[in-house]
Every structure is written in C-alpha cells, then in structure tokens.
Design an enzyme around this catalytic site. Structure first.
Site, PDB file in Angstrom:
ATOM      1  N   CYS B  99       0.856  -1.176   0.000  1.00 58.17           N
ATOM      2  CA  CYS B  99       0.000   0.000   0.000  1.00 58.17           C
ATOM      3  C   CYS B  99       0.896   1.230   0.000  1.00 58.17           C
ATOM      4  O   CYS B  99       1.673   1.427   0.925  1.00 58.17           O
ATOM      5  CB  CYS B  99      -0.895  -0.012   1.231  1.00 58.17           C
ATOM      6  SG  CYS B  99      -1.862   1.500   1.394  1.00 58.17           S
ATOM      7  N   CYS B 103      -3.940   6.825  -2.080  1.00 61.92           N
ATOM      8  CA  CYS B 103      -5.244   6.808  -2.748  1.00 61.92           C
ATOM      9  C   CYS B 103      -6.341   7.391  -1.867  1.00 61.92           C
ATOM     10  O   CYS B 103      -7.243   8.070  -2.364  1.00 61.92           O
ATOM     11  CB  CYS B 103      -5.654   5.390  -3.125  1.00 61.92           C
ATOM     12  SG  CYS B 103      -4.350   4.420  -3.848  1.00 61.92           S
ATOM     13  N   THR B 190      -4.255   5.167   7.061  1.00 67.66           N
ATOM     14  CA  THR B 190      -3.240   4.760   6.103  1.00 67.66           C
ATOM     15  C   THR B 190      -2.307   5.920   5.780  1.00 67.66           C
ATOM     16  O   THR B 190      -2.765   6.989   5.386  1.00 67.66           O
ATOM     17  CB  THR B 190      -3.925   4.298   4.803  1.00 67.66           C
ATOM     18  OG1 THR B 190      -4.846   3.270   5.126  1.00 67.66           O
ATOM     19  CG2 THR B 190      -2.910   3.790   3.799  1.00 67.66           C
ATOM     20  N   GLU B 256      -0.405   1.792   8.901  1.00 67.40           N
ATOM     21  CA  GLU B 256      -1.635   2.399   9.397  1.00 67.40           C
ATOM     22  C   GLU B 256      -1.377   2.868  10.824  1.00 67.40           C
ATOM     23  O   GLU B 256      -0.486   2.363  11.491  1.00 67.40           O
ATOM     24  CB  GLU B 256      -2.804   1.409   9.383  1.00 67.40           C
ATOM     25  CG  GLU B 256      -3.511   1.342   8.054  1.00 67.40           C
ATOM     26  CD  GLU B 256      -2.873   0.308   7.130  1.00 67.40           C
ATOM     27  OE1 GLU B 256      -2.206  -0.613   7.649  1.00 67.40           O
ATOM     28  OE2 GLU B 256      -3.015   0.428   5.893  1.00 67.40           O
ATOM     29  N   HIS B 291     -13.168   5.054  -3.539  1.00 64.79           N
ATOM     30  CA  HIS B 291     -12.094   4.261  -2.948  1.00 64.79           C
ATOM     31  C   HIS B 291     -12.238   2.780  -3.289  1.00 64.79           C
ATOM     32  O   HIS B 291     -11.246   2.079  -3.455  1.00 64.79           O
ATOM     33  CB  HIS B 291     -12.088   4.486  -1.433  1.00 64.79           C
ATOM     34  CG  HIS B 291     -10.744   4.286  -0.820  1.00 64.79           C
ATOM     35  ND1 HIS B 291      -9.574   4.692  -1.425  1.00 64.79           N
ATOM     36  CD2 HIS B 291     -10.340   3.715   0.359  1.00 64.79           C
ATOM     37  CE1 HIS B 291      -8.548   4.383  -0.667  1.00 64.79           C
ATOM     38  NE2 HIS B 291      -8.970   3.785   0.413  1.00 64.79           N
ATOM     39  N   TYR B 295      -9.312   0.246  -5.363  1.00 64.47           N
ATOM     40  CA  TYR B 295      -8.767  -1.074  -5.024  1.00 64.47           C
ATOM     41  C   TYR B 295      -8.618  -1.964  -6.258  1.00 64.47           C
ATOM     42  O   TYR B 295      -7.856  -2.928  -6.231  1.00 64.47           O
ATOM     43  CB  TYR B 295      -9.670  -1.754  -3.992  1.00 64.47           C
ATOM     44  CG  TYR B 295      -9.326  -1.359  -2.577  1.00 64.47           C
ATOM     45  CD1 TYR B 295      -9.512  -0.058  -2.134  1.00 64.47           C
ATOM     46  CD2 TYR B 295      -8.794  -2.282  -1.674  1.00 64.47           C
ATOM     47  CE1 TYR B 295      -9.190   0.320  -0.841  1.00 64.47           C
ATOM     48  CE2 TYR B 295      -8.472  -1.904  -0.379  1.00 64.47           C
ATOM     49  CZ  TYR B 295      -8.675  -0.614   0.038  1.00 64.47           C
ATOM     50  OH  TYR B 295      -8.339  -0.249   1.311  1.00 64.47           O
ATOM     51  N   CYS B 298      -4.762  -0.488  -7.401  1.00 62.70           N
ATOM     52  CA  CYS B 298      -3.548  -0.756  -6.604  1.00 62.70           C
ATOM     53  C   CYS B 298      -3.375  -2.237  -6.314  1.00 62.70           C
ATOM     54  O   CYS B 298      -2.290  -2.783  -6.484  1.00 62.70           O
ATOM     55  CB  CYS B 298      -3.568   0.061  -5.313  1.00 62.70           C
ATOM     56  SG  CYS B 298      -4.903  -0.336  -4.184  1.00 62.70           S
ATOM     57  N   GLU B 446      -6.419  -5.810   4.290  1.00 65.05           N
ATOM     58  CA  GLU B 446      -6.846  -4.475   3.870  1.00 65.05           C
ATOM     59  C   GLU B 446      -7.743  -4.571   2.626  1.00 65.05           C
ATOM     60  O   GLU B 446      -8.671  -3.772   2.465  1.00 65.05           O
ATOM     61  CB  GLU B 446      -5.606  -3.637   3.576  1.00 65.05           C
ATOM     62  CG  GLU B 446      -5.855  -2.159   3.537  1.00 65.05           C
ATOM     63  CD  GLU B 446      -4.653  -1.436   2.971  1.00 65.05           C
ATOM     64  OE1 GLU B 446      -4.676  -1.109   1.778  1.00 65.05           O
ATOM     65  OE2 GLU B 446      -3.676  -1.200   3.705  1.00 65.05           O
TER      66      GLU B 446
END
Lengths: 483, 483, 483, 483
Positions: B99, B103, B190, B256, B291, B295, B298, B446
């Site tokens: 990650c 984003c 994040t 995180e 969001h 996903y 990424c 995640e």
C-alpha cells in the site's frame, strides 16, 4: 513407562544434537525462544495423555508390550483405532492451535510396520522384526520419532540417479560391515529438532537404477553427522521480543527443519529397507494416505480454535447477532466439519493390511486432504472478515501499558461495554497468528503442502477411483449395451 | 512545484508530529526501521511522477492552478481521468507491492470537492471555496493529505450521541471565535504518519441528533494535540533485524496508525462541514465508491508482482511447464484481471457531479471491491501452491553465508541447474511477505476491510441495483401482464 | 415375504388411488408414460434386494418379525446399519441415476419409531406400540410408505393457526369416535403416486396454539379423499414421444406430487401423534437429520453415473488424455467423495436413541447436506465442460435413422475413430438428462431443497456446534484467563 | 432501408432453405412450433431498432453507406461503439431472456473486415473490397448473416489434412472458373435456420499442409447443397403442447443447427480467404475475442431477467425480507455485474486495427468470457435456492383450470396473500426455463462453450499476459538484480 510432560522436556533439553537457528548453534531447543513453543506443543501430547479424562482417547495398550502407551505411538488395529487417532489429533489441535508435530512419526510407524511385513513376504528379509524391535523401544521408553521424507530433489525433471549431485536424494554412500553410511538431506522435517529419533524413508517411487536411494531406517537424532537447520516462520521474531505480548498464541508453535545427513552411520539392525525399490511406491503411498487423513484431525482442531476466536471477537465487538456474521461463522463450522468428515470416513472405510496394522481408505484420505488444501484458506478469510481491519492496524498490546499513550489505546480499542481492550487485542493477535503469523504457516501453507501438494492428491484420486465401473452404469442407463 | 522523492522525504523527516511505535516516541519516521518502508513507498509516488515516460500517467494539469501536478492530487474531470487514475495505481502497485498510501487522500479530495459544492447549494455555506483554497495549497506545494474516517465506534449498536463516551466518535468539543476544538480518534489511518496534512470526515451517515459529529476539516499533521500510534504488521520485526535479509520486499511497506485528536483546534477556513448531517451519507457513499474502485487498481498491481514472483519460482524450481502449474498461474492472472476490469468499468460508466468532478459508477465500484475482498485470498493460495512448502520451512537467507551451515543451505536449496539458492530463497521470501507477512496485511486483510467490509458492498449493491426494472422484464416474458 | 419387482409393479398397478397428470386422471401409474419411470425406479429397489450378491447390502433381519426384509424398511440398530444404508443408497443411485423415492419413507419410519417412544415416555400415550404394529405390517407385506411432510404454508410469516385459510397446514378437522378427519395438503411428495401407504407428519415445530396441527399418522394411499397431482419435470414430454430416443435415461425417473387430503378419515390405531406439539420439533429435526445424511448416499450414486458418463464422452471424443480434462474429472470425483464422506461420518458418529433405533450425528448430517446443496451444481458444470457444446445443439437421436439426413448425422457426429455417432449421442443425452433434464430436477434442485433448503442446514449447524467450548480454547491460548 | 420486425419475419418465412426438425423437413421456420421462438427473438432486434427511445443504442450511421443502420450490422469505429454494442446486447438479453442469435454474425463481420485488410496488405489480394461489397449489401438490405465456424473435427488429435474423412473439416473440394465447390459441415450454428446469409470461416489455426481448409466466404442460406438440421433443447417439446402453458418464456428462444455443405458453389466475389493459412490464427483469435466480450453483454441481460424473476418469486412467497434471501439476490447481482464489467473494460481498453475497425482488448475479453463460463451456473443455483423446491414439483399451469383439481392447485399454490397461484407458477416456470429448460441451454451450456470452451480462454490468458514484465517487478523488489 509413559513420560510426563517435564520428563519429555528434560529429555529433549539434554539431547546432544546440533541445531542451528538463524545462523547460531543453540544450546537447548527447550530454552531457545524460537524453538521453545515447538517443544511445548509436543510436550502437550505427553501432558494430555496423563489426564484422567483422556485415558481412552490418548492412551491404549501396546500390542507389542501389552503395556499402556501414548496413542501417538500405537499401531492401529482396527477402524475404531483410526477414528480415535483422528479424535485425538482434533483434541490436540484445540489445545495448541498449531502443529504439535507428532502425527508424521505416528503415521510413519504405522506405514513401516505394514510395509516391512510385505517386503519380508516377498524378499525373505527380516525388516519387520527389526522394525518391531525398534517399536518396542519406542513403546517402552515413550520415544518420539520424527519422520524424514522429503529430499532436496535438485532438478525435478531428473530421477535420483540422474542428478548431477547425488546428494540431492539421500542415499547409501558406503556399505560397512555392520551397517551403512548415508548422505543427503531431508527438508521440512516437522518436529525434527525436538524428537528423540529420526525415521528416514524415500520421498518417491523408485526404479531399479535408483536402488541406492531405496533406503529406510531409524537413528537417534543426536547421531554424529546429523545437523538441524531451523526454518523461519512468519512473525517468529515476536518470540524474542521482551514482552512476547504480540505473539498471539502464548505457548505453542510448530517447527520444521532442514536435516543434513553428512556421512551418517546406520547400524544394520535399524535398517528397514535397503534396495527393495519395488516397495518404495507402496511405502510412500501408504504413508501419504495415513498422513492425509491425519490432516482431517489436527487441522480441524486448529480450525476449532479459530472459530472460537472468531465467535469471541464478534461478541467483544458487539456484532455477533448480525445475520451476515452468523452466516459466516456457520460457514466456518461447516467447512471445518467437512474436513473432519473426510478423516472419519477414511478411517471407517479402511482395511486391514497383511501385517495386521489397519490402513485408511486411500481414496477418501486423498479426498479429505484435498479439501484441507482449500478450506482453511476460506476459513481464515472468513475469520478476518468477522475480525475487522483492526487485525492489521492495532498497536502492540504492550502499548496498553505505556504511560503516555496507554490511555488512548485502552480507551479507543474497547469494543462493546464491559470488554477490556486488552482482551479484544489478545483475541485479535491470536487470529493474526493463525491467519497471517506463525500459526498460518501451519494452518495454511502446511495444510496445502504437508503430506503432499494438491496435485498429488488429484493424481491419486484419479488412480484410485473405479472409473470403469461407473462408466458401465452410464452405458447401461443410456442403452449402449455392447460396450 | 512538484516535489522530488528526496524533497518529500526531507519534508516528512522534518515534520514535528508525535509518532509512537511500539511504545516509543520516535524522532523520524524516515529513519525509524519500522516506518521507513512506508515513507519509501509514498516517496515512490513522487519519484515515478518525475520520470519522463510517466508524464502522461502520473502527472496532469491542475484545473485550479493550471500548473502540472502529480495525478495523486488531481480532481478528475472525466472518465479518462478516472481510467488513468486506475492505471497509475496499478503501476504503483507493481513498483511497490504494498500500500503506497496515497489513494485515500486522493479519493477523499475528490469527494470533498463534489460534496462541499452540494452542501453550499443547499445550505448557502461557502465550504466549496474553502476546500478549493486548501486544494490550491495542495497543488502548489505538492502536499500529501491523509484521509481520516473510521472512528473508534464504541458500542456499534448505539449512535454517536448515544455512546457513554462521546469520544468514541470524533466531534466538536467546543466552539471558539475563529474555529472549533475537536476530540476523538480515527483508526486505521493509512499513511497517516508520513503525510503532511490530515483530512477528517465522518465515518457514518448521521441524523439530526448527531449534528456535532457531522464535521469535516483539514489540519497539518503536526497540529498540537494530534498523536499517531503505529499499527503493527505481521513479521514487521524483521525490519529491525541486522541483515534485513528475510524481509522479502526490501524497500517498501505500508503503514496504518491510530490518530488521536485531543482537543485539537481547527481554524474556520479549514472546516468543510459543520453540522450538515444530511450530507454525511452522500459524503461517505461517494468517498467509499471512489475508494472501492481504487482497489481495482492498486491491488491489481500488487497482484501482478505476486504473479511475477510465482512464475519466477516455478521457473527456478523447474515446474513451469507442468500443466497444473500453468493452469494455476493462468487462474491467478484471470482473477487479477477480473478485479482490474471492475475498476475500469466503474470509471468508464461514471457520471459528472454538479461540481464538475467526475464520479465513478457506484454499482460497478462496489462490485469491483466485493471481488477484491475475495480474489486476493485465492491468488495467494495459488501462489503458495506453486511455491511449495519451502515457503514456510526455509531458514534465514542470512544462513547462506554462515561458515558452518552455509554450504548445506546453498547446496540443498538450489532448484534447477543454474539457479542460485540465494535467488530462490529471495523470491520465496517475497511471496512469504505478500501472502503471510507485512505485505499480506495490505494485500489480504486491507483488501477485505479497506474502503468498507464486504457486507457494506453487499448492502450498496442491493440498494443500487434497479430490481424493479428487471422484475418487469421477467413479468413481461412469462405473461404476468398486469403487474 | 419380500416382493419381487413384478409383484411390486402389480401391486401399484392395482392401487385404486386418484392420480392426475397434466389435467387427466390416469388409470395406471405403471402404464402411463409420465409416471412409469418413477415406478420402475422404485421397482429396482425390489429387484436389487433379490440378487444374491446384494443380500448383505439390500436385506437384513427385521428386529420385529425376525424375518429377512428389504433394508429399505429396516429400523437401524447401530452405526453399521447406518453405514450400510448409505452404501445401499449409493448403489441404487448408480443403478437408476435418479431419485428412487424410497429414502424419505425409510427415514420417516426410523424417526417415528424413535419419537413415538419418547412421546409415550413423557405423555403416557401408546403411539410406539401403534407404530410398531404398522411397522410389522410393513415388514410382513413389504409395503412402501411415502413420507408426507411439507405443507402448503400459505403466508410464511404466520403460524398455522394464524393463517386465514386453515387448510394451508394439514390439521384435524373433526374428531370422530374411532379416529379423526383431517384436511390439508402435502407438497413435493416423493414417490407418493407409486407408494402403498402415506405417513403424514408435521412440517414445522409447533406451539400450544397450533396443537390441532400436531398430528402424525399413516393411511393407505387409496384412502377416500386423497388425491395426487403429479409435478412436471424438465423435458418430461420426451417420455411421450414415439421413439423415446432423446430421454437420456431410458428406464428410470423420479416423481413428486401434490397430495390433497380432503376430509380424510384416519383410524385411531394409525395415529402416532395427536396434539403433543412439544414433540413436533424433535420429530422434524430427527427426520431431517436422517434424511440429510441419506443425500450423501443416493446423490453420490447419481454423481457416480454422471462421472462415468463424463469419462465416457471424453473417451468417445478423444480428449480423455488432455490434462485439463483429467483434472476436471478428478475434481468431480473429489467433490462426489466429499459428499459421501459426510454421510459416512454422520453414520459412524451417530448415537442410540431411547427406543433403540440408532440416530445419525446431526451436526455432520447437516454438514453433509449443505455440501449436497452445492457440489452437484459444480459437478454438472464440469460434466458439461467436458461434454462440449454438442450437448445442447445435437439433433434428435432419431434423426440418425432418417433417410435423407441420417447419413449426415452419422457422419458428422462421429467422434474419434471407431465410435458410433449413436453411442456418442446417447451418452450426451444421458448427460443432458442429468444436468438439464428430468434427472437434473432430482440431482440439482432436489439436492438443494430436499430434506430442507440450505438455510435450514446453516441454522442447525449454528445450533449444534459447541461454540462455547471452542471459545474457551481460544481464550486459554491467548491468555484471557478469567473469561 | 431498415427492416421492420414483420418484414424480417416475412423474409425468413419466404426463404427457400432446407430445414429439418426432428426428422421432418419443415415448410416455414416462422410457423413451426420448435423454430418460431428463435425467429421471434431475432425479430426483436429489428423491433427494438425501430423504437424512438432506442435510436442511439440500436442504430447508428453506416461508415460505408452513410445511412442509418441497425447497430447489429455496424463495423465498430472506436471504444464507444464497442461499449454501445455491449449495452445493446444487454438490453436485448433483458427483452428476450435467450440467445437472440445476432452477435456471432456481427462479431464475424467485424473480424472479416479487419483481417481481410491485413491479408490484402501482405498477400496483395483484394478480399477487403469483396468483403466491403458484401457488407454494403448487408447494410443496404438489412441482412442477417450467421457465422459458421465449428467443424465436425473427427479425431481431435489429427489435423484437417490428416483426417481419414476430409469432410470432417469444411474444405475446397474443387476449383471452378468463377468460384469454388466446398464440402463439409459446420456445427452449433446459432440462428442459422433464420438468417439470410451464412459467413463461413475456419475453426482453427492452420498450417501450410491444411491450405485447402483455409477458406472464408459468404453465401445465401438457401444456396443449393446447404441443409440445416435443428438441434434439440431441453424441454423444447413443451412448445408443441396445446396450451404452451409450461414453456416459461412465452415468446422467445434460441436455436442452433448443424449446417451441411454438400458440394456447394461459392462465387469468387464472395470468397474472403482462400489458402492464406497464415491468417487463420489471427482471424479466429480476433473473432473469438470479439465474441468473448459479447458474452459479457447478452448473458448479463439474461442474468438480469433471472434476477428479476428471483426477486419476484421471493416477493410472491413472502421471503423477500429474509436476510439470507437478500444476501443471495445481492450475490446474483454482484456476479452478473462482474461479467458486465469484463465486457465494458475489454471494450474501453481496445485498440484500432489497421483496417480502421476497432478491436477489443483480448486479455480482458478472455477474462470476461472465462467468468461467463462460471458465474451463470452459480447465479442459477442461487435462483433455484430462492425459488424453492416447487420449481420442480409443480403441476402444469394448465391444471389450474382443470374442473376437478384446479381448485386444489389454486388453493395450495398461493403464496403470500394477494398473490395468484397463476402468477406464482408462471414465474417459477420462467425460472425453470432459464435454469433447467431451453433457456438453460443458452444461459448455461452455451455460456460455457460458445465462443470457445474455458480451456481456450485459459490458454489465451497465459499467452496474452506479460509475464516477463511482472517477473521483473518481483526481481527488483526482492533484490535479484542481475536477472
């Protein structure tokens, strides 16, 4: 004699074998932070066998000595013995939530018992008696033997004798008057570092030209020339942290090791196969079948713990009544019981071997294991779904006690009223351990590859199913009379 | 101005925010072993944007300043912008296999841009201008804002105002002349520890009685009263080991944090919502939709790396021609591309908001994300299947250099001829990182919970689908005329 | 006395019951084209029981009369009896590839035997003796009773007594001196049209206010007031076509019917429950458990035939060596054996009831059935995958003999050399029957809903699992001592 | 000119082609009970194109004639055209719930347009002009061509020229002055019996020795020597029953046929490939890609109807509020939208060919189709789950009107208050049609095999994915610099 837990730990502590962990030779597998959980898991098999309520499940009478022994050393005599084995494994899985490392040895002993008998029948050898002598020792002294099977294999497209480096498969390097010298290495040896003995057997079916690789034997684990190199597991470093707070599973863990055999002497009376390549296939297949069924016991017990942890975190977080949460937990149970059913069915539908040892139903054992290569992954996914994202974003449990930030951690990680943050985080750490940590190495990856990778089960399933007879059923129903 | 990678790292290094890792306040998130990979991953977003070949994908012209900006700060103007965002994310996933934490901020800015406009339209406020001013600053100074959404939530069966402890949801504690004092905490933030600013928004749809919780704003991450508490990840301890040999992913990692807001002052010009509870639902839904589509970018890039690693280990071990191995790798690609398709389709089938910002198709974005909660688990299982059991039984890579046991490790962990053990183990460590280690926290857990857990997607899918119109199709075909 | 196949057919032919098929009252269920296959399937249970090689599997000694009886009428006395039942069902599935309709009656008799005993124990009634008398008759005359359970149910959100139309649940309409008058209807009655007797039991757990619906009894199927309305199945029209060439399964098929009870008199000695609502739950649950395990027998046998047909078509078309074909067939076998394992495990892990009848393990029986609601669909998908598209594009087999086009059909539908088009098409028709035709009604939809829909199994699994004990395992491992 | 629905039906009615159904040559495909639904489904493509609200979706301007044409004949010029095609197919799926048989022709025309251009470029032929002339005719007269691809194939392990019977692959039998004589047969020809023209292309990639089989051309479907033999579908007999009450889908159905070419003359101007074997691979691959993407349109529309029917039956039976029912319907929508996303993404990420025609992204098109081979089966399973067992046990809808038993049927098949039995049964019959009947042939089996079986997609996915580049990503991240 049946050892107590402490007697077992003492015996392993005083073993004189060479064990390396992270590049260091260590003094005691019991005291070393990395390997201690592995010892403790196996020690639990001794502890459970001494509890009154477990006498029927964890102990039985040796058919050799007539004395009461730990069921982990028992040669199964009938279907009920096989069923009890599965139930014992499930019980151990529940106690430890990890690999307690004693099934491979057990399944291997049952295999050697049956196959040595068959070799003798055909070749007039006396391996069965030798093995029974070894077994008597195991029963009398409550010895733990580790099974050593998988070779390094080098180039997988070549047979042992075709390898450039012969050592890629363990083999006879030299014959001596009263024994042999062997060389090679065995990988992934479960519980190797905390077992008393090593039983070595071939890793694949061999042909005549590979005769030198067709050997099986047992030797003490501190025999000269044997070295153990410990395999790392995810998050194993947490075992070394001061507080050990983030380990998840506080007491137990499994271990695997590379075992190197550098010119190791094996005395004749401990050799159970030497060149009878025609029995390598049957030996491996029987061992694999027994062991594949075992996975429907131990992993189911581990699954039980994960189900319990998941139900607990749902309760702690106040989501346990949500219908989708209930559905997910029901699904976890369902998948887990399906695995168990496979192990039980393969036990009940087993058959007696010539030696008297009782063997599992091979088709059903392979079916069981193939499910084991799949369902734990889905069970883990569901556990993580119920657990929530905090699983991978929470701080160290130790932070709860930190003077500056402890108050925030305690305040903001409380779930539903009356739940301590400490408890919530502990359950989450357990779930982390089992789905992403050292527990996952055993519950997931080992479920996939232990006792053979999925493709091995697919191949066996194809071979074992009676396709011709079901084809006939089909022909008869649709009117193809003459086929 | 667009920052270089080093300028970004310097800027974060010199941030004066309070960050705690494992109970210690740390000096520099860039230098600390635990947090450095997180900084490096985000730094890569700056690095990539400076490469010539990436100008079209990673940069674009700001519709506010007219200057070239990093696409990670861009307000998308049309479907093509959304598609490019997805492709940029996939590219970053390939570069970092983790990650890269940028984003959420991007999706949040696009959301605030659209919703502040709508609030102003209805309520006559001037949030949109305020937000545009903030955005101008972001564009001019190439600032990274982290999105802060999830509250602690306390008892999930109670609304914010019903909680015994009000702080379980972030809220206005006090109004001041030129701003407000807020209190509470945001979880799972994040990239929080290495971002310049924090954008805070509500975590759920609110009603009138929860007005005080209906706030959105932006503040610098080193504002007084803000504290970051780092969340541990599986195997993160390996980052502290001397050799760092067993990390798997040598450079990058996500992070995180729990972000505590203890009586933090927010100046009026940085407030983007204050009490307009009727827009909490739309704000959350739009952010979630953006969001959820992300996903499909990424994680697909991360999946690409895992596919590459899996193909490589198959080659190293000489199994790449086996039909079942080829089938498994094809399946991994298939699942990964299915995720990508979801993100692309939700981009193309999007719609313009009143503000001019372009929004994703919400039904397809939720569909995309729901697949993301499933397929990476299967992709990991397949990767482990191809990798083999050595994945969890190999020693430390450092052992290869050990004077006593290094020779054995090098000898027995060689795969097919010409492959160095070192390379074989490195690829395996990467797969371990991504399927069982710190990478798995991002790629699996995640993927499950980020941007909303699967049940949230199910609920949205039910709401967004036009069931009545498909019912009518059915009625018409089977002759139920009058319904 | 054990009936021969012909004696059974004669007995059903001469039954004087009212059967309607497609709006016509028919004369003989044996002669009617729609219902004949159903009679033939049940007749096969008589035929098989007379073969020498089946004496152990299909027959046993009645514990009531001491005479040899068909195992389909046997009250199981131990785990071995349960295992044999499963194996008998699997064998019948292989012979018929359809529902042979005799399990529900068998499972119902085992249930009534156990529950009437328990009712008598608590309420001092004499239902158990009455039921034993009925059972004696069944054993002495080799009678087939059909189980009648599912009511019409009306509005599912209301209990029986709350329904506007009382008849939506079968109930006592009137008490008479030596019996009762009942009214209502039972749906989905398997084999109803070709059984000698009907055993009626409630469809759900009832409370005091629904006492009038808590009735169980047995009556001859040609009792006055009883009407059977046949349920259509996919492609059942092909049974009426002249050549019957495209039926696929040439001989056998199942059937279900709506059974209407319009003021039907039940004599007192045939009443096995009357108002004891507290035993409706246990009765239904025991019946469901027995029947859910049965599905792991019969459907597995049907699956065997489909696997055989699939292996055959692969051979006919010359694809049987392709690795992906082999993989798919292995997967079909794997799924099928998993179902079987569930049935076997639930048998072995069963328990004796107070009455002496042996009951299945309920958790495992529900697990078994839940898999049955899923795997046959995947097995069918795989069968169609291997079969190829010709499955749904081939002409009638009769076209092979057509003077003008027969030559083309014969020429272009030949597979690999030496295979007759006729054989290829016949196997394809069988696969069509089982995956898209009348066989699919039984193998798919009935697998889904028979013995309770999947949600019913989910609920039972949740209830039967011992969640508290596995929670404790989790607490102990992560150090939550005081919970 | 764009034909009206009636003009289309008239044109097909008056076709002079030889069509055989169940061993009979029929007079009119429009009037025959078996083939009429197929005509009606295709007629609907004409009807929809005439509705005002559909002008943008169903029609566009011909790039050849400049006139408005049905989009089903359009050569796509850009990504938007591809997206609109998918949306049009989905819309048609919703209207007909079956295969409307016009996509294969459309995809084939787009393929021929592009590949004939490429052949000409390399070989200096003039196929592209010939094809454009043919296309002009299609556009001017609104002609429907069916694509004819799959050969009989004989022994699949042999190439065309190695077959004992050359006719197993369609080939040039003889060259004539102004054309060629061809011979062979094409299987599974969708809509063949009700199309005006047939476009023939090879079924596999060919080598030099198979040159004679490398032919592509178009001829009218009533050309001398052409014969159509209709393929049966599950439950198709219900179309002949008097009431047609149990058909489920009252108006529409698909059809496939075996098309025999017995010494058929093809004039030179209609030949589009003759011997250029090097373009057989690209031709097939492009056609397959286009067609695989199409399945993410039409089958999604069919899925919409099934979702609508399932939601309706839940409502009729009063279960629509149950959380597990809602979950299942959400899952159906999710799976269906995932398919759609694949088609949209493959359209958007397409590329322009040399000819100007726009091609789909091949990797994504294959991904889309591979999901289509799986998800409809799960969607059907879920539909049956929600529908309940009555799906396969209900009597004929005609029985509702029967004087003696109609009252019982009406009474006992009512669901929740206010719902007519008639409506309940009609929806169930529609679900039966789509999951077990003639609709299932198209929605399931054709989804599996149409445009290539799953293994074909797996192979393409492996070939199209850029494995080397993702390997490099992995190497770079784990420090294998020099590979």
């Amino acid at each position: 004699m049946m050892r107590s837990k402490d007697e077992y730990l003492d015996s392993v502590h005083s073993l004189d074998h060479l064990v390396f962990i992270q590049g260091q030779q260590i003094n005691s597998v019991v005291e070393n932070a990395f390997s201690r959980p592995s010892c403790m898991a196996m020690a639990e098999t001794f502890y459970q066998a001494q509890l009154d309520e477990n006498q029927d499940l964890f102990t039985c009478r040796s058919h050799i000595t007539g004395e009461r022994i730990n069921r982990f050393s028992h040669i199964q005599q009938n279907a009920d013995d096989l069923v009890k084995k599965i139930d014992m494994l499930r019980s151990m899985g529940r106690k430890t939530a990890c690999c307690f490392q004693r099934c491979a040895g057990l399944d291997c002993m049952n295999t050697m018992y049956a196959i040595t008998y068959d070799i003798d029948e055909k070749h007039g050898t006396n391996y069965h008696d030798r093995f029974k002598n070894f077994l008597r020792e195991v029963h009398e002294k409550d010895i733990v033997p580790a099974a050593c099977m998988t070779d390094a294999k080098g180039d997988r497209s070549l047979s042992p004798s075709q390898q450039e480096d012969r050592d890629q498969y363990l083999h006879i390097e030299k014959e001596e008057k009263d024994g042999i010298i062997v060389r090679g290495a065995k990988l992934h040896i479960t519980g190797g570092i905390n077992s008393h003995e090593l039983i070595v057997l071939p890793t694949r079916s061999l042909k005549e030209e590979d005769k030198d690789y067709a050997i099986a034997f047992a030797i003490p684990s501190d025999t000269k020339g044997v070295r153990f190199i410990y395999g790392r597991q995810p998050s194993d470093g947490r075992r070394q942290e001061d507080t050990r707070a983030d380990i998840g599973n506080l007491y137990f863990g499994g271990s695997e090791a590379l075992v190197v055999f550098e010119d190791v002497f094996v005395p004749e009376e401990r050799i159970f196969m030497k060149g009878e390549f025609d029995f390598t296939g049957p030996m491996i297949e029987l061992f694999a079948s027994h062991h594949r069924a075992s996975y429907g016991g131990c992993k189911v017990g581990v699954g039980d713990v994960l189900i319990g942890a998941t139900a607990a975190i749902a309760e702690f977080q106040g989501t346990e009544k949500a219908s989708h949460i209930q559905d997910k937990i029901a699904e976890m149970i369902h998948l887990n019981e399906t695995l168990y059913a496979g192990a039980i069915a393969s036990s009940v539908k087993g058959y007696p071997t010539q030696s008297g040892a009782y063997a599992v139903n091979r088709l059903l054992a392979n079916t069981c294991k193939l499910n084991v290569t799949r369902f734990p992954y889905e069970i883990c996914r569901l556990a993580q779904d119920v657990a929530g994202g905090l699983l991978v974003t929470m701080p160290s449990i130790a932070d709860l006690e930190n003077p500056e930030i402890g108050q925030y951690c305690r305040k903001y990680f409380t779930g539903k009223k009356g739940i301590e943050s400490n408890h919530r985080l502990r359950i989450l750490r357990l779930i982390e351990n089992m789905t992403l940590g050292s527990g996952a190495a055993a519950y997931l990856t080992e479920s996939l590859h232990g006792a053979g990778s999925p493709q091995a089960q697919k191949i066996m399933i194809t071979r074992l199913a009676d396709i011709e007879s079901v084809k006939k059923c089909a022909f008869s129903l649709c009117g193809i009379e003459d086929r």
